[in-house]
Design an enzyme around this catalytic site. Sequence first.
Site, PDB file in Angstrom:
ATOM      1  N   HIS A  12     -44.648  29.359  23.029  1.00 50.85           N
ATOM      2  CA  HIS A  12     -43.766  28.357  23.700  1.00 50.85           C
ATOM      3  C   HIS A  12     -44.339  28.865  25.484  1.00 50.85           C
ATOM      4  O   HIS A  12     -44.218  28.129  26.223  1.00 50.85           O
ATOM      5  CB  HIS A  12     -42.391  28.661  23.868  1.00 50.85           C
ATOM      6  CG  HIS A  12     -41.972  30.224  24.067  1.00 50.85           C
ATOM      7  ND1 HIS A  12     -42.181  31.285  22.925  1.00 50.85           N
ATOM      8  CD2 HIS A  12     -41.395  31.083  25.031  1.00 50.85           C
ATOM      9  CE1 HIS A  12     -41.851  32.210  23.313  1.00 50.85           C
ATOM     10  NE2 HIS A  12     -41.465  32.165  24.353  1.00 50.85           N
ATOM     11  N   ASP A  70     -40.952  41.285  13.704  1.00 48.40           N
ATOM     12  CA  ASP A  70     -40.366  41.857  14.779  1.00 48.40           C
ATOM     13  C   ASP A  70     -38.864  41.892  14.919  1.00 48.40           C
ATOM     14  O   ASP A  70     -38.213  41.634  16.180  1.00 48.40           O
ATOM     15  CB  ASP A  70     -40.998  41.113  16.124  1.00 48.40           C
ATOM     16  CG  ASP A  70     -40.974  39.678  15.875  1.00 48.40           C
ATOM     17  OD1 ASP A  70     -40.106  39.164  14.871  1.00 48.40           O
ATOM     18  OD2 ASP A  70     -41.326  38.904  16.951  1.00 48.40           O
ATOM     19  N   ASP A 105     -49.275  33.106  18.680  1.00 50.64           N
ATOM     20  CA  ASP A 105     -48.299  34.062  19.287  1.00 50.64           C
ATOM     21  C   ASP A 105     -47.896  33.417  20.500  1.00 50.64           C
ATOM     22  O   ASP A 105     -48.751  33.022  21.403  1.00 50.64           O
ATOM     23  CB  ASP A 105     -49.181  35.206  19.436  1.00 50.64           C
ATOM     24  CG  ASP A 105     -48.228  36.391  20.308  1.00 50.64           C
ATOM     25  OD1 ASP A 105     -47.429  36.860  19.692  1.00 50.64           O
ATOM     26  OD2 ASP A 105     -48.886  36.794  21.172  1.00 50.64           O
TER      27      ASP A 105
END
Length: 1592
Positions: free
Chosen positions: A617, A736, A614
């Site tokens: 980045h 999402d 999750d």
Amino acid sequence: MPSQKRSAKPTSIDIKNLKGNGGSASPNSGSSPPTPLTPKTPAEEGLEFFSGALQPGEGPICVYELRLSPDGGPSKDLQYVRLPPAYTPYILRVSIEAGTPASKNGVFKTNFPLDGKAFGRERYAERTLPQDFSKPIQIDLPIAQAGAYKYWVEYEGSSGVRIKGHTGYFNIDPVLKLKARSPILDSSLAVLPPGKGAVVQDNYVNLPLDGLAILTVVSKWMGPIDEWKPHFAEAKERGYTMLHYPPLQERGESDSPYSIRDQNRYDPGMFAPGQLGADSTGRHKVEEILKMAKEEYGLLSLTDVVLNHTANDSAWLVEHPEAGFSPANTPHLTPALELDSAMLEFSASLASKDLPTIIESDDDLTIIMDAFEKTVRALHLWQYYVIDVAREKDSVKASLKSGKVEPWTGPNITNKNVVEVAQTIRQEQGLIQGLGKYASRFGVKFEPEVAAGIAKAAFALLEDHDALAEGWGKIIDVLNVPLYEEWEADTKAALELVRNRVKYARLDDHGPKMGEITKENPLVEPYFTRLAPTPDADPLVYSLANNGWIWDADPLQNFALLPSKAYLRREVIVWGDCVKLRYGKKPSDNPWLWQFMTSYVEALAHTFDGFRIDNCHSTPLEVGTHMLDAARVIRPDLYICAELFTGNEDMDLVFVRELGINSLVRESFNGWDPKEYSRLLYRHGLGKPIGSMDGACMVSKEEIASPTGKGPVRQAVVIPVNGSLPHALLYDLTHDNESPMDKRSVEDALSTGALVAFSFCATGSVKGFDDLYPKLLNLVHEKRRYELSGQEDTSGIAKVKRVLGALHLEMVQDGFEEGHVHQENDYIVLHRVQPQSLKGYLVVAHTAFHKGSKDRGYINPIQLRRTRAKYILGASLEISSYDIPKDPKTLRGLPSKLVDVPPVNVSRKQDDTGPYSEIVVPDYFPPGSVMVFETQIEDFDADLETFCKTGAYDAVKDLDLVDLNVVLHRAEVEERDATAGVYGTYDIPKSGKLVYCGLEGWMHPLRHIMQYNDLGHPLCAHLREGTWAFDYIHQRLSSQIDVQPRLAKPAQWLKERCDRVKSSVPNFMRPKFFALIISEAYKAARQAVIEQCSEFVVSGHSFIQDLALCTVQMHGLVKSASLDPGVATPSLAAGLPHFTTGWARCWGRDVFISLSGLFLTTGNFERAKKHILAFSTTLKHGLIPNLLDSVRSPRYNSRDSPWWMLQNIQDYVKTAPDGLSILSETVKRRFPKDDTWVPWNDPRAYSETSTVAEIIQEVLQRHAEGIEFREYNAGPNLDMQMKSEGFNISIHTDWETGFTLGGSEFNCGTWMDKMGESEKAGTKGKPGTPRDGAPIEIIGLLKSTLRWLSELVEKNKFPFKGVKAKIHGEERLVTYKEWSDLIQANFEKYFYVPLDPADDSKYKVDTKLINRRGIYKDVYGSGPGRGWSDYQFRCNFPIAMTVAPELFDPKHALHTLKLADKVLRGPLGMKTLDSIDMQYRPNYDNSNDGTDAAIAKGLNYHQGPEWGWPLGYFLRAYLQFALLSGEDKKETLHHLHGNLLTARRYIQNDPWRGLPELTNENGAHCHDSCNTQAWSASTLLDFLETVHRLGD
């Protein structure tokens, strides 16, 4: 939430128990710590495999060859390498070219556990590179363990300094296993119903990553864990192979799965009351249910691992506030906290201030933001930026008064104005304390003593303390100006970003409409979680920064740390329920947090098959690598996927290769129209193009020894490693993202789902996509449960998903790795094909990017060449209502119906190119509809690929090198000559002519095509259009069988394969099979060449072998050029393509400069002998011809040619078996010995004979006597450029020195033979470089011959003792030794130009003509008025040094060579003239028709351009004298091999696969140069063979 849940806290942690410090404690796990799932590491098992015995039926081992750059690192293409799972251990072969910089005492280092022990990121294994300059450098690494690994080569640079080459990375996919499933279709292609099709079997099979079909399911919508089995059954029936569970841990107060309250406890809501029992964490119950999913339903498990943040109500934060970012541990957050607190107070006070609490218009927004700006500015946050002027003035006065002044030692600032002084101060690093730290109000300051010193220096004329303080205050005012500006800019940015956020959240139609602004629902989300365990708790300690994300941020920059001011400028789009975790750079920076989160990750690895990282980045790389390393110790074959938002593919690669991410999430809905979506499908889901070549054409076979040093030799398939793109996990929709109804249309779910299922990559979806949920579900607020719709009418597209999901798995497991994507209007057609069987499946999808249309749209009939297609299924989607279902308890999709498309009749048709199937889309095929077909190449020849791969070597093994010249090479003019104009090089439309008719010509485009599967190349298009190239490759050989009968076998081999391909393969597959035929024939022919060469070539590295192939390039049979005037015989061309046929092909000088390298070093002694004997027959005037002209009309105008021949006879005698016997060989003389010119067919021709020894003697004798003659047929018919005087040939020996001198200003008798041609520039008939006198290389060659003959005489192996000469009027015998000694005695004196002018008297020099010292003259005795040319620094002296090193003072020689290394050596050759010479003109253009005499008509051919062949002599000379002078051998060899890097690259990449005749300045291309020249390759072979012998 219940208070007891909040009070639980982890136990304290001892740093000694940290991962990597010998411990593996798992705090508060509620059970024993997880242990590795396998007793041995996979790496250890791999070592055992290679050391063990061969097993029955064991196939060949795969060897993946990774070719590194000269510096030991990967090329740009190889910066990311993805290797397959080690189902069977394989080998990673690291290859480095011998002699390259990285090979110098090189050590290969990698953190792959070569010893079989557990992986350690900072634990490196080493392998020393073999130190051999003549053989390939290879290291074979046994591979058996998944993970992310790095490597580099450490090597020795100049002065012995160790250099670390740039780092490379290789990731190895995990081995995933899954229960097998039965086929979904029966033999008639009917879909089998549930229970009969896609049934889970008992056995496990390997699951490639492309076979993953991942379904995201949210646990709280599934119900308690004991109700999950029906969900498993539903997922399995829909074709999924893995379930993705958003975090299952105990959720925080927001109820978001990604806001985890307790990382080591599963959410209690998943379990029935009392279900947990002693398992307080729930881990064992979760493992039990996931085991059931795997074993009964064939479903692997994937979960999110959340490393960046924890829930804002995590109990352990109170005990460990250091785990988050607070002003106490991150001081620059202090003003950000003030601003955030002011925002909360402002939000709570709106009503009392009579301000709007609900924003209904832009006016409301403006009113509120104006008021908020006043609040913000009232905070006076500028005080965190600027220097307090009053305090600074007071501190300076106090320091001055106390006498504590630190004198200023910086730049002079006396009498400068305050602006200049301030500028000087800013440039002094560290002078201003607290600058840019924002840690406290007025925390920016100077040390008082320092400030006083600056003030005194700046205001040297002032003594009054108050005046100095005032002056200092003015400086501070100037320093503060940009600081105030910085504050103002930050304030404006913060206000603007707050305004934008408020507008989106409370006013915009597409925003969440957050409603009334209150204390509990503030203006914007708070940036800090305020823990306050006690009323008097320090808010600076217990106020922790919330996590979030920033638009377009640098993912490697932690935005909670300086220099980022993201929290102060309100740049973070914050998650108010998540506290950002503060790890630091290493475990010791925050021991408790590292240990706690490591235990969390280890437990997940024990439970789940894979992780989704999750917020990847924003995960610090050092944290991610540590955690994943720990996880892989528990589960070595852990699958890792992530979604990156870096916005940069290069940055993506950083995360992929460092963390070992196996798949990157890609989203179908990022395609904004059909064209863009087809591009995404092509990039991420194509696999390889149909008809790809790399797998069939780029591999080779060999036997390999065990990489462990123990175990048997195994058969291996060597596969070159190409760079990789990150593997894709292609979602039709992620959990999402907005639904199809919002993004495109509901109907598009069917077409998008079908296209994703047909993609050759991992795929993903959500239940809501299959069931047609109308809106994105809110992970936080949604409380309803999934409907178990199964395969019922309410299941949306599930029935089709079931079939396509099952087909996806079958296609991956059966290797349908090739695909084709076609987009036309709103249609996308995706075809998958198995490359061996050529069976395929095809989907036709009518996309539905826009709502409301039922139009069929337009697509041309789909034509499948030589392919049969059978209909499997088709469906369209009807939605009965687009109203959102209103069910308070159950999540339901839109009411819909899948309508079967009636079976489509596939028609069979025929046209000029052959039969084809045609699919016509039915009249009713509305947007969203899909059809699926099975395809099969008709009359498929299942053995065709094997047939094309076999027999090539047998077809060429009996060919000699002349036959192989035809098979491999032949330039255009050569082929036209040999075939009477019938054949030439092949012309590819839109690409141009190949450079060779043979296989090498085809290989140049094919190397690129095969490596990159570039089926869009013009050659591939041409092959699809027709079979002309198939006919050409064998017909050109067949046409020459009468002259070269051995060509029949390769011609027949090619014909059989071409005919079979033409008759059985559809046009789109022709490029693959053409490439396969050519590449197999090429590999066989190349092998046949190498096998006929010397051990030096056979065992040599690729550069040696590439150079050796130049022998075959240059030596062949043409009709117009021969070594015999009456019979066509093979001969050596000087260069291609200019010197190929007729009189221009065979040059005496070029032959004998080339003969040693091309023939002797390669072991082709017979062809060398034929050339020696042929030219020996031509001796006339004591010379051999420069232009042979098939011995019909040879031209005798070169003074150096006979000496090159004698050198080669010497070399032949020394290297060939029974080489000495050539001296007694008898040759028939082309001309009578009295030098009478006669035609070749005149009876006097060939009427006299001589032995080779006699030929040698005659050369020497004639030169001793002197040679004077005028060329036969002198005049324009012989040479239209030369003046009459130039045809007069004059050579004599100076018996004072022993030197032979000759030539004149009108001719050019050495290799620098450019004759002026320009009348306009006045150079016609004027040589560019006459070099009359005694050229240094001729003297060297003469000395070499005399020395050799002296040695033979001493051994009674030569029938003559010396020459007769008239010296001082007396004729006498001069022995070879006497002549040799005479040259020896005079050479240095006459040729050396001393470095020190004081030594001039010792040498024959004219001081006024010296241009550069410490060199050897190029010529001695130039003609009158041209004495300066003696002193030109050229590239000829290394020739003399190589053949006669005894002539040179070693110290002088090495200095000159090192000078040449600096000023003469170019990238691919040697400058022909010193660049400081006035005549230096480095760029050759023979077409120049200007008036500049220096360059007109290319007169500067040898006045600076860089010629290839002298480089080899330079390298040999340098090596010889460096070793003679005691320099380090290895150091010298590495230096010299460094000079060959450009040549290595050139010969590998140039279509001619040779080295050019010359280049222009600094290696620039010269368009007038031969593309490949015999002597350019030859002299480098000479050097490399010298090195080879040195190593013996």
